[in-house]
Motif scaffolding. Structure first.
Motif, PDB file in Angstrom:
ATOM      1  N   ALA A  10       0.834  -1.188   0.000  1.00 42.83           N
ATOM      2  CA  ALA A  10       0.000   0.000   0.000  1.00 42.83           C
ATOM      3  C   ALA A  10       0.873   1.244   0.000  1.00 42.83           C
ATOM      4  CB  ALA A  10      -0.918   0.015   1.218  1.00 42.83           C
ATOM      5  N   ALA A  11       0.430   2.236  -0.741  1.00 45.54           N
ATOM      6  CA  ALA A  11       1.162   3.495  -0.801  1.00 45.54           C
ATOM      7  C   ALA A  11       0.671   4.478   0.253  1.00 45.54           C
ATOM      8  CB  ALA A  11       0.998   4.112  -2.189  1.00 45.54           C
ATOM      9  N   GLY A  12      -0.392   4.128   0.966  1.00 41.05           N
ATOM     10  CA  GLY A  12      -0.994   5.051   1.919  1.00 41.05           C
ATOM     11  C   GLY A  12      -0.479   4.887   3.324  1.00 41.05           C
ATOM     12  N   PRO A  13      -0.965   5.730   4.224  1.00 39.24           N
ATOM     13  CA  PRO A  13      -0.507   5.724   5.615  1.00 39.24           C
ATOM     14  C   PRO A  13      -0.949   4.487   6.390  1.00 39.24           C
ATOM     15  CG  PRO A  13      -2.300   7.281   5.331  1.00 39.24           C
ATOM     16  CD  PRO A  13      -1.935   6.778   3.959  1.00 39.24           C
ATOM     17  N   CYS A  71      -5.953  11.272   6.626  1.00 40.92           N
ATOM     18  CA  CYS A  71      -6.200  11.593   8.027  1.00 40.92           C
ATOM     19  C   CYS A  71      -6.914  10.450   8.737  1.00 40.92           C
ATOM     20  CB  CYS A  71      -7.061  12.846   8.138  1.00 40.92           C
ATOM     21  SG  CYS A  71      -6.309  14.284   7.355  1.00 40.92           S
ATOM     22  N   PRO A  72      -6.253   9.837   9.717  1.00 37.73           N
ATOM     23  CA  PRO A  72      -6.910   8.738  10.431  1.00 37.73           C
ATOM     24  C   PRO A  72      -8.089   9.254  11.250  1.00 37.73           C
ATOM     25  CG  PRO A  72      -4.848   9.312  11.494  1.00 37.73           C
ATOM     26  CD  PRO A  72      -4.928  10.136  10.235  1.00 37.73           C
ATOM     27  N   VAL A  73      -9.154   8.457  11.270  1.00 39.38           N
ATOM     28  CA  VAL A  73     -10.326   8.747  12.100  1.00 39.38           C
ATOM     29  C   VAL A  73     -10.406   7.610  13.117  1.00 39.38           C
ATOM     30  CG1 VAL A  73     -12.837   9.002  12.140  1.00 39.38           C
ATOM     31  CG2 VAL A  73     -11.518   9.896  10.200  1.00 39.38           C
ATOM     32  N   GLU A  74     -10.447   7.958  14.384  1.00 39.01           N
ATOM     33  CA  GLU A  74     -10.534   6.943  15.434  1.00 39.01           C
ATOM     34  C   GLU A  74     -11.825   6.143  15.272  1.00 39.01           C
ATOM     35  OE1 GLU A  74      -8.247   6.206  17.769  1.00 39.01           O
ATOM     36  OE2 GLU A  74      -6.929   7.708  16.871  1.00 39.01           O
ATOM     37  N   LEU A 110      -5.215  23.156   3.412  1.00 40.87           N
ATOM     38  CA  LEU A 110      -4.808  24.239   4.300  1.00 40.87           C
ATOM     39  C   LEU A 110      -4.536  23.785   5.733  1.00 40.87           C
ATOM     40  CD1 LEU A 110      -7.301  26.981   3.087  1.00 40.87           C
ATOM     41  CD2 LEU A 110      -4.890  26.704   2.481  1.00 40.87           C
ATOM     42  N   ARG A 111      -5.353  22.867   6.235  1.00 42.60           N
ATOM     43  CA  ARG A 111      -5.256  22.482   7.643  1.00 42.60           C
ATOM     44  C   ARG A 111      -4.694  21.081   7.856  1.00 42.60           C
ATOM     45  NH1 ARG A 111      -9.562  24.774  11.485  1.00 42.60           N
ATOM     46  NH2 ARG A 111      -8.668  23.043  12.559  1.00 42.60           N
ATOM     47  N   GLY A 112      -4.456  20.332   6.811  1.00 42.49           N
ATOM     48  CA  GLY A 112      -3.995  18.959   6.983  1.00 42.49           C
ATOM     49  C   GLY A 112      -5.071  18.138   7.666  1.00 42.49           C
ATOM     50  N   CYS A 113      -4.700  17.457   8.732  1.00 45.67           N
ATOM     51  CA  CYS A 113      -5.644  16.592   9.455  1.00 45.67           C
ATOM     52  C   CYS A 113      -6.208  17.250  10.716  1.00 45.67           C
ATOM     53  CB  CYS A 113      -4.956  15.282   9.830  1.00 45.67           C
ATOM     54  SG  CYS A 113      -4.455  14.301   8.402  1.00 45.67           S
ATOM     55  N   LYS A 114      -5.787  18.453  10.983  1.00 43.70           N
ATOM     56  CA  LYS A 114      -6.216  19.119  12.210  1.00 43.70           C
ATOM     57  C   LYS A 114      -7.738  19.318  12.219  1.00 43.70           C
ATOM     58  CE  LYS A 114      -4.944  22.902  15.179  1.00 43.70           C
ATOM     59  NZ  LYS A 114      -3.932  23.883  15.459  1.00 43.70           N
ATOM     60  N   GLY A 115      -8.379  18.813  13.263  1.00 38.67           N
ATOM     61  CA  GLY A 115      -9.811  19.030  13.434  1.00 38.67           C
ATOM     62  C   GLY A 115     -10.711  18.146  12.596  1.00 38.67           C
ATOM     63  N   ILE A 116     -10.171  17.099  11.960  1.00 37.93           N
ATOM     64  CA  ILE A 116     -10.989  16.250  11.084  1.00 37.93           C
ATOM     65  C   ILE A 116     -12.115  15.563  11.854  1.00 37.93           C
ATOM     66  CG2 ILE A 116     -10.958  14.105   9.733  1.00 37.93           C
ATOM     67  CD1 ILE A 116      -9.983  16.471   8.143  1.00 37.93           C
ATOM     68  N   SER A 117     -11.805  14.945  12.990  1.00 42.16           N
ATOM     69  CA  SER A 117     -12.841  14.237  13.743  1.00 42.16           C
ATOM     70  C   SER A 117     -13.942  15.182  14.189  1.00 42.16           C
ATOM     71  CB  SER A 117     -12.237  13.517  14.948  1.00 42.16           C
ATOM     72  OG  SER A 117     -11.455  12.443  14.515  1.00 42.16           O
ATOM     73  N   LYS A 118     -13.569  16.383  14.641  1.00 42.52           N
ATOM     74  CA  LYS A 118     -14.576  17.364  15.052  1.00 42.52           C
ATOM     75  C   LYS A 118     -15.425  17.778  13.857  1.00 42.52           C
ATOM     76  CE  LYS A 118     -15.351  21.897  17.119  1.00 42.52           C
ATOM     77  NZ  LYS A 118     -16.572  22.038  16.375  1.00 42.52           N
ATOM     78  N   MET A 119     -14.808  18.001  12.719  1.00 44.55           N
ATOM     79  CA  MET A 119     -15.556  18.380  11.526  1.00 44.55           C
ATOM     80  C   MET A 119     -16.553  17.288  11.147  1.00 44.55           C
ATOM     81  SD  MET A 119     -14.409  18.694   7.574  1.00 44.55           S
ATOM     82  CE  MET A 119     -14.319  16.929   7.561  1.00 44.55           C
ATOM     83  N   LEU A 120     -16.130  16.023  11.214  1.00 38.86           N
ATOM     84  CA  LEU A 120     -17.028  14.935  10.862  1.00 38.86           C
ATOM     85  C   LEU A 120     -18.180  14.821  11.851  1.00 38.86           C
ATOM     86  CD1 LEU A 120     -14.395  12.300   9.740  1.00 38.86           C
ATOM     87  CD2 LEU A 120     -15.958  13.588   8.274  1.00 38.86           C
TER      88      LEU A 120
END
Length: 128
Positions: A10-13, A71-74, A110-120
């Motif tokens: 896999a090429a991904g994280p 961006c990983p999501v828990e 612009l923000r990368g992964c910062k705040g992804i879980s909150k946004m979702l």
């Protein structure tokens, strides 16, 4: 014997799929989250895909797009975002974790992964 899934590397994280006779499968949720699993069969992943996208929507062969989904999501956030009640959240979390189902969101330029879980979670709460 070969897996119906894509190649193991896999090429991904999420890394390489190192299980015997296994490969990556995935599905998209609202084109914002990619759910993926390394395995020989993908029953748990398919259950997630069908619950979100419809009964005939199984997972697709291959990994998530490594250029988009960074961006990983828990798992705990994913089951909460899915709107499961607290008892189902715990059961769902355990089943997903034990079966190595992973959730990856699109990164923001612009923000990368910062705040992804909150946004979702905010998107879940916004549903009409």
């Amino acid at each position: 014997f070969s897996s119906s899934s894509s190649k193991r590397d896999a090429a991904g994280p999420w890394g390489e799929c190192t299980k015997t006779f296994a490969g990556w499968n995935h599905c998209l949720i609202n084109d914002q989250v990619c759910v993926t699993q390394c395995g020989m069969t993908h029953t748990t992943l398919d259950a997630v895909c069908q619950a979100v996208n419809g009964v005939l929507k199984f997972s697709d062969d291959g990994q998530c797009d490594p250029k988009k989904f960074t961006c990983p999501v828990e798992v705990a956030d994913a089951v909460q975002i899915g709107g499961l009640a607290s008892a189902a959240q715990l059961l769902g979390k355990v089943v997903l974790e034990n079966n190595d189902v992973e959730f990856w969101a699109k990164g923001s330029p612009l923000r990368g992964c910062k705040g992804i879980s909150k946004m979702l979670r905010d998107l879940r709460d916004f549903r009409p």
